[in-house]
Design a protein around this motif. Structure first.
Motif, PDB file in Angstrom:
ATOM      1  N   GLU A   1       8.261  14.885  -2.225  1.00  0.00           N
ATOM      2  CA  GLU A   1       7.820  15.698  -3.367  1.00  0.00           C
ATOM      3  C   GLU A   1       6.379  15.411  -3.774  1.00  0.00           C
ATOM      4  O   GLU A   1       5.901  15.913  -4.791  1.00  0.00           O
ATOM      5  N   LEU A   2       5.679  14.599  -2.987  1.00  0.00           N
ATOM      6  CA  LEU A   2       4.313  14.222  -3.367  1.00  0.00           C
ATOM      7  C   LEU A   2       3.369  15.413  -3.327  1.00  0.00           C
ATOM      8  O   LEU A   2       3.271  16.120  -2.313  1.00  0.00           O
ATOM      9  N   ARG A   3       2.676  15.647  -4.423  1.00  0.00           N
ATOM     10  CA  ARG A   3       1.614  16.640  -4.507  1.00  0.00           C
ATOM     11  C   ARG A   3       0.477  16.018  -5.321  1.00  0.00           C
ATOM     12  O   ARG A   3       0.701  15.074  -6.079  1.00  0.00           O
ATOM     13  N   PHE A   4      -0.701  16.589  -5.212  1.00  0.00           N
ATOM     14  CA  PHE A   4      -1.800  16.090  -6.042  1.00  0.00           C
ATOM     15  C   PHE A   4      -1.760  16.806  -7.383  1.00  0.00           C
ATOM     16  O   PHE A   4      -1.873  18.031  -7.453  1.00  0.00           O
ATOM     17  N   THR A   5      -1.628  16.042  -8.466  1.00  0.00           N
ATOM     18  CA  THR A   5      -1.514  16.618  -9.810  1.00  0.00           C
ATOM     19  C   THR A   5      -2.638  16.156 -10.721  1.00  0.00           C
ATOM     20  O   THR A   5      -2.573  16.358 -11.928  1.00  0.00           O
ATOM     21  N   GLY A   6      -3.660  15.567 -10.146  1.00  0.00           N
ATOM     22  CA  GLY A   6      -4.710  14.968 -10.960  1.00  0.00           C
ATOM     23  C   GLY A   6      -5.867  15.892 -11.276  1.00  0.00           C
ATOM     24  O   GLY A   6      -5.846  17.099 -10.990  1.00  0.00           O
ATOM     25  N   ASP A   7      -6.892  15.295 -11.888  1.00  0.00           N
ATOM     26  CA  ASP A   7      -8.113  16.003 -12.275  1.00  0.00           C
ATOM     27  C   ASP A   7      -9.277  15.476 -11.438  1.00  0.00           C
ATOM     28  O   ASP A   7      -9.286  14.316 -11.019  1.00  0.00           O
ATOM     29  N   VAL A   8     -10.270  16.347 -11.250  1.00  0.00           N
ATOM     30  CA  VAL A   8     -11.480  15.960 -10.522  1.00  0.00           C
ATOM     31  C   VAL A   8     -12.700  16.461 -11.269  1.00  0.00           C
ATOM     32  O   VAL A   8     -12.734  17.612 -11.722  1.00  0.00           O
ATOM     33  N   GLN A   9     -13.664  15.581 -11.428  1.00  0.00           N
ATOM     34  CA  GLN A   9     -15.002  15.972 -11.882  1.00  0.00           C
ATOM     35  C   GLN A   9     -15.972  15.663 -10.759  1.00  0.00           C
ATOM     36  O   GLN A   9     -15.791  14.684 -10.020  1.00  0.00           O
ATOM     37  N   ALA A  10     -17.004  16.490 -10.624  1.00  0.00           N
ATOM     38  CA  ALA A  10     -17.925  16.303  -9.502  1.00  0.00           C
ATOM     39  C   ALA A  10     -19.273  16.925  -9.804  1.00  0.00           C
ATOM     40  O   ALA A  10     -19.396  17.806 -10.660  1.00  0.00           O
ATOM     41  N   MET A  11     -20.279  16.456  -9.088  1.00  0.00           N
ATOM     42  CA  MET A  11     -21.564  17.144  -9.075  1.00  0.00           C
ATOM     43  C   MET A  11     -21.413  18.378  -8.198  1.00  0.00           C
ATOM     44  O   MET A  11     -20.834  18.298  -7.105  1.00  0.00           O
ATOM     45  N   PRO A  12     -21.914  19.531  -8.616  1.00  0.00           N
ATOM     46  CA  PRO A  12     -21.863  20.713  -7.759  1.00  0.00           C
ATOM     47  C   PRO A  12     -22.549  20.447  -6.420  1.00  0.00           C
ATOM     48  O   PRO A  12     -23.523  19.700  -6.348  1.00  0.00           O
ATOM     49  N   GLU A  13     -22.018  21.045  -5.374  1.00  0.00           N
ATOM     50  CA  GLU A  13     -22.658  20.886  -4.078  1.00  0.00           C
ATOM     51  C   GLU A  13     -24.103  21.370  -4.140  1.00  0.00           C
ATOM     52  O   GLU A  13     -24.421  22.347  -4.804  1.00  0.00           O
ATOM     53  N   GLY A  14     -24.956  20.673  -3.414  1.00  0.00           N
ATOM     54  CA  GLY A  14     -26.382  20.989  -3.420  1.00  0.00           C
ATOM     55  C   GLY A  14     -27.172  20.206  -4.438  1.00  0.00           C
ATOM     56  O   GLY A  14     -28.396  20.280  -4.459  1.00  0.00           O
ATOM     57  N   THR A  15     -26.486  19.430  -5.294  1.00  0.00           N
ATOM     58  CA  THR A  15     -27.173  18.633  -6.311  1.00  0.00           C
ATOM     59  C   THR A  15     -27.826  17.414  -5.670  1.00  0.00           C
ATOM     60  O   THR A  15     -27.226  16.736  -4.843  1.00  0.00           O
ATOM     61  N   ILE A  16     -29.055  17.139  -6.064  1.00  0.00           N
ATOM     62  CA  ILE A  16     -29.753  15.926  -5.643  1.00  0.00           C
ATOM     63  C   ILE A  16     -29.175  14.738  -6.407  1.00  0.00           C
ATOM     64  O   ILE A  16     -28.945  14.823  -7.616  1.00  0.00           O
ATOM     65  N   PHE A  17     -28.934  13.624  -5.704  1.00  0.00           N
ATOM     66  CA  PHE A  17     -28.453  12.438  -6.403  1.00  0.00           C
ATOM     67  C   PHE A  17     -29.025  11.185  -5.759  1.00  0.00           C
ATOM     68  O   PHE A  17     -29.688  11.245  -4.710  1.00  0.00           O
ATOM     69  N   PHE A  18     -28.743  10.038  -6.395  1.00  0.00           N
ATOM     70  CA  PHE A  18     -29.373   8.779  -5.997  1.00  0.00           C
ATOM     71  C   PHE A  18     -28.330   7.657  -5.976  1.00  0.00           C
ATOM     72  O   PHE A  18     -27.156   7.880  -6.286  1.00  0.00           O
ATOM     73  N   ALA A  19     -28.760   6.469  -5.597  1.00  0.00           N
ATOM     74  CA  ALA A  19     -27.848   5.340  -5.435  1.00  0.00           C
ATOM     75  C   ALA A  19     -27.113   5.025  -6.730  1.00  0.00           C
ATOM     76  O   ALA A  19     -27.666   5.142  -7.832  1.00  0.00           O
ATOM     77  N   ASP A  20     -25.855   4.614  -6.583  1.00  0.00           N
ATOM     78  CA  ASP A  20     -24.967   4.182  -7.672  1.00  0.00           C
ATOM     79  C   ASP A  20     -24.449   5.330  -8.534  1.00  0.00           C
ATOM     80  O   ASP A  20     -23.630   5.098  -9.428  1.00  0.00           O
ATOM     81  N   GLU A  21     -24.917   6.540  -8.297  1.00  0.00           N
ATOM     82  CA  GLU A  21     -24.473   7.671  -9.110  1.00  0.00           C
ATOM     83  C   GLU A  21     -23.203   8.283  -8.512  1.00  0.00           C
ATOM     84  O   GLU A  21     -23.223   8.736  -7.367  1.00  0.00           O
ATOM     85  N   PRO A  22     -22.108   8.303  -9.266  1.00  0.00           N
ATOM     86  CA  PRO A  22     -20.900   8.937  -8.731  1.00  0.00           C
ATOM     87  C   PRO A  22     -21.106  10.442  -8.587  1.00  0.00           C
ATOM     88  O   PRO A  22     -21.625  11.091  -9.491  1.00  0.00           O
ATOM     89  N   ILE A  23     -20.709  10.978  -7.442  1.00  0.00           N
ATOM     90  CA  ILE A  23     -20.781  12.434  -7.278  1.00  0.00           C
ATOM     91  C   ILE A  23     -19.401  13.066  -7.371  1.00  0.00           C
ATOM     92  O   ILE A  23     -19.287  14.294  -7.382  1.00  0.00           O
ATOM     93  N   LEU A  24     -18.362  12.231  -7.460  1.00  0.00           N
ATOM     94  CA  LEU A  24     -17.004  12.753  -7.608  1.00  0.00           C
ATOM     95  C   LEU A  24     -16.147  11.693  -8.273  1.00  0.00           C
ATOM     96  O   LEU A  24     -16.249  10.506  -7.955  1.00  0.00           O
ATOM     97  N   ARG A  25     -15.303  12.142  -9.211  1.00  0.00           N
ATOM     98  CA  ARG A  25     -14.353  11.256  -9.884  1.00  0.00           C
ATOM     99  C   ARG A  25     -12.954  11.862  -9.793  1.00  0.00           C
ATOM    100  O   ARG A  25     -12.762  13.048 -10.092  1.00  0.00           O
TER     101      ARG A  25
END
Length: 445
Positions: free
Chosen positions: A87-111
């Motif tokens: 019965e396992l399904r993914f029921t969680g939430d995700v936050q993320a930087m939109p694709e194409g976003t510039i980012f740098f070290a230590d910065e989370p791009i997905l949670r």
């Protein structure tokens, strides 16, 4: 990519940990974040890519009866745990930087915020998808910056590290600013423009090179790029001139010639002169063969008359820096912030947000990394994309993602747009609330 990814495409330790969690009844909410620890050498920035494939994976997450039967028989897991996976399904939430976003070290791009077993199980595939496309998109962005006005085409499928890598690199490079790809499936799947020329083998099957040119032009009157370096490049260019004029009278036009070997800049100069003297001023020159941002920069600086480039192996494998020092780490469990403290691999704890500021010139001026509950000045980069296992909105068109990436690159300061390390790296400041949280966790430990 279309089609479900098997949940057995993972590391064994994901499943052994899930069984241990199951046995201990550990299923409270966990928070994991994906980030890059350090920028690769000679990189001043990275381009986030791969989010859409991650969301597809999470929405489709489910073990099949065949997979469960194999797990039950493999001898590594007990039956009660395997039964629980039905019965396992993914029921969680995700936050993320939109694709194409510039980012740098230590910065989370997905949670990922989900019950611990779910958040843990998806680690391997999330890293697999985000690391690869981000790696290729970042390389492709550098190539675009090196040749801002040139036609750029992904030519890397045949030497990519597997079919999925070849297809996803076509997507990532287009996202980052390439004009298209030679990969046909990328056109069907994402609408990426496709480009192609002709093979040396086609030339070799003919007794006369000019016959091969004519036959190909008649077969493809709307898309005729001639490969002219099979034997003698300049001789082929000379033979093309009268043929092009003869075909033009029938409404068939030679659009371009392709160079694929030797001194590309030198050949391009000679060929350009031959074509211009022969009245083929509108016929462009396209080059390929072991190209990357460094060689393109050399061609541009030297004024080589090359209008477009096919870039393959060195981009699709990011040959000079073929991996990212990235991680997907637990940052909170059961409402308590957590922190890895390993030497050289310590993490910033808790749920985090990245705030970006811009200067008067519109360029990025600095980021602040802080806890998610401590707002800072600037634009927040992580946005909700998935809630209770389902997308919050339809996927953006790839061209819209590409436009976002183009706008992001345009906002990079000049010192970050170079192919060498910036004398002053982009500033990412750790906010006081985050530093304080880390100190509290260290003290508690």
């Amino acid at each position: 990519m279309n089609g479900r990814t098997s949940l057995l495409l993972t590391d064994l330790y994901q499943l052994t940990m899930l069984q241990a969690y199951f046995d201990q009844r550990m299923a409270d909410t966990a928070v994991f974040e994906f980030f890059v620890r350090t920028l690769p050498d000679n990189r001043n920035f990275l381009v986030a890519a791969g989010l859409e494939q991650v969301l597809d994976f999470l929405e489709d997450l489910q073990f099949t009866p065949q997979e469960l039967a194999w797990l039950a028989a493999c001898g590594r897991l007990h039956s009660r745990f395997v039964d629980s996976l039905r019965e396992l399904r993914f029921t969680g939430d995700v936050q993320a930087m939109p694709e194409g976003t510039i980012f740098f070290a230590d910065e989370p791009i997905l949670r990922v915020v989900a019950p611990l077993p779910q958040a843990q199980l998806v680690e391997t595939r999330i890293i697999n998808l985000l690391q690869f496309q981000t790696l290729v998109a970042s390389k492709a962005a550098r190539i675009r910056l090196a040749a801002p006005e040139s036609l750029l085409v992904d030519f890397g499928l045949r030497r990519a590290h597997g079919a999925e890598a070849g297809l996803l690199s076509a997507r990532a490079s287009y996202l980052a600013g390439f004009n298209g790809s030679s990969t046909v499936l990328a056109a069907m799947q994402w609408g990426i423009p496709i480009f192609g020329t002709m093979a040396h083998s086609f030339i070799q099957t003919h007794e006369r090179e000019s016959d091969a040119f004519e036959h190909f032009a008649r077969s493809h009157p709307q898309a005729s790029t001639m490969l002219i370096d099979t034997y003698d490049t300049e001789a082929a260019a000379h033979s093309l001139v009268p043929l092009a004029h003869r075909l033009a009278r029938e409404g068939i036009h030679i659009q371009a010639v392709r160079l694929d070997s030797g001194d590309l800049a030198g050949h391009a100069r000679k060929v350009r002169l031959i074509l211009d003297q022969g009245g083929l001023t509108q016929t462009t020159i396209f080059a390929s063969g072991n190209l990357d941002e460094y060689r393109l920069a050399e061609f541009i600086a030297a004024g080589a008359p090359i209008d477009g480039f096919g870039v393959g192996t060195r981009m699709n494998t990011s040959a000079d820096r073929p991996y990212l020092d990235c991680a997907y780490k637990l940052q909170e469990y059961a409402g308590v912030a957590r922190r890895k403290r390993s030497e050289g691999k310590a993490t910033w704890p808790g749920r985090k947000q990245v705030y970006r500021s811009y200067g008067a010139d519109g360029c990025m001026s600095g980021d602040v990394l802080t806890t998610a509950d401590a707002p800072a000045c600037g634009q927040p980069l992580l946005v909700p994309v998935l809630r209770q296992g389902r997308r919050l909105s339809s996927s953006p068109a790839l061209d819209a993602v590409r436009d976002h990436a183009r706008a992001e690159l345009a906002r990079l300061a000049g010192n970050l747009r170079t192919l060498t390390p910036a004398a002053s790296p982009y500033p990412v400041r750790i906010a006081e609330p985050l530093s304080r949280l880390a100190a509290e966790i260290d003290k508690r430990a």
